[in-house]
Design a protein around this motif. Structure first.
Motif, PDB file in Angstrom:
ATOM      1  N   PRO A   1       0.837  -1.218   0.000  1.00  0.00           N
ATOM      2  CA  PRO A   1       0.000   0.000   0.000  1.00  0.00           C
ATOM      3  C   PRO A   1       0.867   1.261   0.000  1.00  0.00           C
ATOM      4  CG  PRO A   1      -0.108  -1.106   2.138  1.00  0.00           C
ATOM      5  CD  PRO A   1       0.643  -2.017   1.220  1.00  0.00           C
ATOM      6  N   VAL A   2       0.304   2.339  -0.539  1.00  0.00           N
ATOM      7  CA  VAL A   2       1.013   3.614  -0.614  1.00  0.00           C
ATOM      8  C   VAL A   2       1.364   4.132   0.785  1.00  0.00           C
ATOM      9  CG1 VAL A   2       0.614   6.071  -1.153  1.00  0.00           C
ATOM     10  CG2 VAL A   2       0.196   4.311  -2.895  1.00  0.00           C
ATOM     11  N   ARG A   3       0.457   3.926   1.735  1.00  0.00           N
ATOM     12  CA  ARG A   3       0.730   4.346   3.125  1.00  0.00           C
ATOM     13  C   ARG A   3       0.700   3.139   4.023  1.00  0.00           C
ATOM     14  NH1 ARG A   3      -0.400  10.075   4.796  1.00  0.00           N
ATOM     15  NH2 ARG A   3      -0.854   9.568   6.958  1.00  0.00           N
ATOM     16  N   PRO A   4       1.570   3.103   5.020  1.00  0.00           N
ATOM     17  CA  PRO A   4       1.491   1.969   5.951  1.00  0.00           C
ATOM     18  C   PRO A   4       0.199   2.017   6.760  1.00  0.00           C
ATOM     19  CG  PRO A   4       3.123   3.593   6.686  1.00  0.00           C
ATOM     20  CD  PRO A   4       2.649   4.040   5.340  1.00  0.00           C
ATOM     21  N   LYS A   5      -0.242   0.831   7.138  1.00  0.00           N
ATOM     22  CA  LYS A   5      -1.508   0.663   7.866  1.00  0.00           C
ATOM     23  C   LYS A   5      -1.572   1.549   9.113  1.00  0.00           C
ATOM     24  CE  LYS A   5      -5.268  -1.909   8.683  1.00  0.00           C
ATOM     25  NZ  LYS A   5      -6.378  -1.588   7.802  1.00  0.00           N
ATOM     26  N   GLU A   6      -0.462   1.615   9.836  1.00  0.00           N
ATOM     27  CA  GLU A   6      -0.490   2.352  11.104  1.00  0.00           C
ATOM     28  C   GLU A   6      -0.603   3.860  10.892  1.00  0.00           C
ATOM     29  OE1 GLU A   6       1.764   0.188  10.110  1.00  0.00           O
ATOM     30  OE2 GLU A   6       3.714   1.180   9.984  1.00  0.00           O
ATOM     31  N   ARG A   7      -0.478   4.296   9.644  1.00  0.00           N
ATOM     32  CA  ARG A   7      -0.665   5.731   9.376  1.00  0.00           C
ATOM     33  C   ARG A   7      -1.895   5.953   8.493  1.00  0.00           C
ATOM     34  NH1 ARG A   7       2.487   9.484   7.244  1.00  0.00           N
ATOM     35  NH2 ARG A   7       3.576   8.112   5.784  1.00  0.00           N
ATOM     36  N   PHE A   8      -2.904   5.095   8.633  1.00  0.00           N
ATOM     37  CA  PHE A   8      -4.161   5.244   7.872  1.00  0.00           C
ATOM     38  C   PHE A   8      -4.607   6.697   7.937  1.00  0.00           C
ATOM     39  CE2 PHE A   8      -8.664   5.232   7.046  1.00  0.00           C
ATOM     40  CZ  PHE A   8      -8.807   4.300   6.035  1.00  0.00           C
ATOM     41  N   LEU A   9      -4.839   7.297   6.771  1.00  0.00           N
ATOM     42  CA  LEU A   9      -5.243   8.716   6.727  1.00  0.00           C
ATOM     43  C   LEU A   9      -6.761   8.774   6.921  1.00  0.00           C
ATOM     44  CD1 LEU A   9      -4.287  11.642   6.235  1.00  0.00           C
ATOM     45  CD2 LEU A   9      -4.669  11.256   3.795  1.00  0.00           C
ATOM     46  N   VAL A  10      -7.163   9.178   8.109  1.00  0.00           N
ATOM     47  CA  VAL A  10      -8.588   9.187   8.446  1.00  0.00           C
ATOM     48  C   VAL A  10      -9.271  10.329   7.705  1.00  0.00           C
ATOM     49  CG1 VAL A  10     -10.268   9.452  10.322  1.00  0.00           C
ATOM     50  CG2 VAL A  10      -8.133   8.188  10.715  1.00  0.00           C
ATOM     51  N   PHE A  11     -10.387  10.031   7.030  1.00  0.00           N
ATOM     52  CA  PHE A  11     -11.120  11.056   6.301  1.00  0.00           C
ATOM     53  C   PHE A  11     -11.735  12.044   7.289  1.00  0.00           C
ATOM     54  CE2 PHE A  11     -14.803  13.031   4.519  1.00  0.00           C
ATOM     55  CZ  PHE A  11     -14.343  13.446   3.284  1.00  0.00           C
ATOM     56  N   GLY A  12     -11.507  13.336   7.044  1.00  0.00           N
ATOM     57  CA  GLY A  12     -12.164  14.367   7.848  1.00  0.00           C
ATOM     58  C   GLY A  12     -11.651  14.486   9.269  1.00  0.00           C
ATOM     59  N   ALA A  13     -10.415  13.993   9.519  1.00  0.00           N
ATOM     60  CA  ALA A  13      -9.868  14.098  10.881  1.00  0.00           C
ATOM     61  C   ALA A  13      -9.710  15.567  11.258  1.00  0.00           C
ATOM     62  CB  ALA A  13      -8.523  13.384  10.954  1.00  0.00           C
ATOM     63  N   PRO A  14     -10.227  15.965  12.403  1.00  0.00           N
ATOM     64  CA  PRO A  14     -10.114  17.376  12.793  1.00  0.00           C
ATOM     65  C   PRO A  14      -8.728  17.691  13.345  1.00  0.00           C
ATOM     66  CG  PRO A  14     -11.259  16.155  14.504  1.00  0.00           C
ATOM     67  CD  PRO A  14     -10.957  15.171  13.402  1.00  0.00           C
ATOM     68  N   LEU A  15      -8.413  18.988  13.372  1.00  0.00           N
ATOM     69  CA  LEU A  15      -7.183  19.444  14.032  1.00  0.00           C
ATOM     70  C   LEU A  15      -7.582  19.976  15.403  1.00  0.00           C
ATOM     71  CD1 LEU A  15      -4.120  19.975  13.704  1.00  0.00           C
ATOM     72  CD2 LEU A  15      -4.707  22.244  12.859  1.00  0.00           C
ATOM     73  N   ILE A  16      -7.147  19.290  16.447  1.00  0.00           N
ATOM     74  CA  ILE A  16      -7.452  19.702  17.831  1.00  0.00           C
ATOM     75  C   ILE A  16      -6.151  20.191  18.447  1.00  0.00           C
ATOM     76  CG2 ILE A  16      -8.369  18.970  20.070  1.00  0.00           C
ATOM     77  CD1 ILE A  16     -10.448  18.278  18.166  1.00  0.00           C
ATOM     78  N   GLU A  17      -6.174  21.404  18.989  1.00  0.00           N
ATOM     79  CA  GLU A  17      -4.959  21.970  19.570  1.00  0.00           C
ATOM     80  C   GLU A  17      -5.103  22.099  21.086  1.00  0.00           C
ATOM     81  OE1 GLU A  17      -2.284  22.717  17.272  1.00  0.00           O
ATOM     82  OE2 GLU A  17      -3.064  24.335  15.996  1.00  0.00           O
ATOM     83  N   GLN A  18      -4.006  22.478  21.712  1.00  0.00           N
ATOM     84  CA  GLN A  18      -3.961  22.554  23.177  1.00  0.00           C
ATOM     85  C   GLN A  18      -5.022  23.509  23.738  1.00  0.00           C
ATOM     86  OE1 GLN A  18      -1.982  20.395  24.809  1.00  0.00           O
ATOM     87  NE2 GLN A  18      -3.055  21.059  26.666  1.00  0.00           N
ATOM     88  N   ASP A  19      -5.303  24.607  22.998  1.00  0.00           N
ATOM     89  CA  ASP A  19      -6.276  25.591  23.485  1.00  0.00           C
ATOM     90  C   ASP A  19      -7.640  24.959  23.744  1.00  0.00           C
ATOM     91  OD1 ASP A  19      -4.466  27.660  23.363  1.00  0.00           O
ATOM     92  OD2 ASP A  19      -5.077  28.314  21.355  1.00  0.00           O
ATOM     93  N   GLU A  20      -8.089  24.111  22.818  1.00  0.00           N
ATOM     94  CA  GLU A  20      -9.388  23.450  22.996  1.00  0.00           C
ATOM     95  C   GLU A  20      -9.332  22.522  24.217  1.00  0.00           C
ATOM     96  OE1 GLU A  20      -7.950  24.107  20.039  1.00  0.00           O
ATOM     97  OE2 GLU A  20      -9.074  23.125  18.436  1.00  0.00           O
TER      98      GLU A  20
END
Ligand SMILES: *Cc1c(COP(=O)(O)O)cnc(C)c1O
Length: 393
Positions: free
Chosen positions: A4-23
């Motif tokens: 596969p183009v990406r290894p399994k352990e780095r599955f690119l999750v569709f629509g993953a949000p960016l959550i930062e320390q502030d939240e």
């Protein structure tokens, strides 16, 4: 089969949000303060969102965009016997909200390029029972609000905007959600600003805003925050039978900081968008139509069309192939009349709205999120190339 183009352990999750320390800190602070329900953070999120949208009118935060749509319809007095015209190329929530209000949804087809409601199809769908038009700014591209507004005015119809994809969307100086009587937003986990679950209604009418606020909490005259504040206990009155649709401070705690980063987040998605445009053009996929001049496209979804006649690969095989390469993908959307409930209830058939049907059967949404790097986007492109094999434009 090749690796596969990406290894399994780095599955690119569709629509993953960016959550930062502030939240994370803000949610933790809410928990430490032990105020989890509707309170000052919801009020602040409403003020911040209204300011972001130009500052005119009123913002009422609710539990979801579905709730926002439902309450907008109820506040409009739309109910049994009334028809509401909307698009077949949307999430089921748009149509379900109309049904929850007791009204009858009527579909009008989309324009194939913009994937937004075709104003001519809307006009053709108007009957003496039509009360409102409910456009969806699909993928974040503004609908033709001049044309839809003119039709609404000519026929005395209300405009209620489904802005679930359209937080940043503008047409000229005007923000999506300020064209119609109501603008309904979603802060669901995959959307451009998130609160986990959440929604908001924008309106310029103070009485509508007050009614929606009351309807979002059982139809009570005072919300719980005011009831238990240190001003002393106040009796509430139930003035109508409302719903349990309020947003909580836990949700608003996330949203406040998400909203503060709305601009850089859009810049990142624009970069991913251009990256895709430049690299996917060489493949046998149809990429999105360029945004119209003088508009802001909210870049919520990057959708490509997989036309089996061109690619030799079916849409569903493409979805499976991308997933095998550890790239998460989505479908937005199979057209609403593909679902059995609507077929049985309204005798709808997908063929009745051929553009939405074709798009729904060919479309694939590629990951586009501020949590992604351009290297991630390259992985998506390499996976698409691998899945399509030799197929070229
Ligand atoms: C996500 C979405 C909704 C529903 O939003 P919720 O906040 O999950 O209720 C409605 N319409 C469209 C077009 C959507 O994409």
């Amino acid at each position: 089969m090749s690796d596969p183009v990406r290894p399994k352990e780095r599955f690119l999750v569709f629509g993953a949000p960016l959550i930062e320390q502030d939240e994370i800190d803000e949610v933790t602070a809410s928990m430490r303060a032990r105020w989890l329900g509707t309170g000052p953070k919801v009020a602040r999120f409403e003020r911040d969102f209204l300011a972001f949208k130009g500052g005119e009118g009123f913002a009422v935060a609710v539990a979801s965009c579905t709730a926002a749509l439902h309450l907008s319809l109820v506040a409009s007095g739309i109910g049994p016997g009334d028809e509401v015209i909307t698009t077949p190329l949307t999430f089921c929530a748009t149509v379900n909200a109309i049904i929850h209000a007791g009204a009858t949804p009527v579909l009008a087809d989309v324009e194939p390029g913009t994937m937004n409601l075709d104003p001519r199809a809307v006009e053709a769908a108007i009957t003496p029972r039509t009360k409102a038009i409910l456009p969806v700014h699909f993928a974040g591209r503004p609908c033709d609000m001049d044309a839809l507004g003119a039709i609404a005015e000519k026929h005395g119809l209300l405009l209620i905007e489904d802005c679930a994809h359209a937080i940043e969307t503008k047409r000229g100086d005007r923000h999506a959600g300020t064209f119609g009587a109501f603008g309904c937003f979603s802060f669901y986990v995959t959307k451009n600003v998130i609160t986990g679950e959440g929604g908001l209604v924008l309106t310029r009418n103070e009485r509508d805003a007050a009614r929606i606020r009351s309807l979002s909490l059982h139809g009570m005259s005072h919300d719980a925050w005011k009831r238990f504040s240190d001003d002393g206990y106040k009796h509430y009155q139930v003035v109508e039978c409302g719903f349990k649709y309020n947003m909580t401070d836990m949700q608003a705690a996330i949203g406040i900081h998400q909203l503060a980063r709305v601009a850089p987040s859009l810049v990142r998605r624009e970069a991913i968008w251009s990256h895709y445009d430049e690299r996917l053009g060489a493949l046998a996929l149809q990429t999105p139509t360029a945004p119209e001049a003088g508009t802001v496209h909210a870049r919520h979804l990057y959708t490509v069309m997989v036309d089996e006649a061109r690619t030799g690969v079916s849409r569903d095989a493409f979805l499976t192939g991308m997933t095998r390469n550890n790239i998460g993908v989505g479908v937005h959307y199979m057209s609403v009349p593909e679902h059995p409930y609507y077929q049985q209830r309204f005798q709808w058939r997908p063929e009745m709205w051929p553009h939405a049907m074709r798009i729904g059967r060919q479309t694939v949404s590629l990951p586009i999120s501020p949590a992604m790097s351009l290297d991630d986007a390259d992985d998506v492109v390499r996976a698409a190339r691998a899945v399509l094999g030799g197929a070229r434009a």
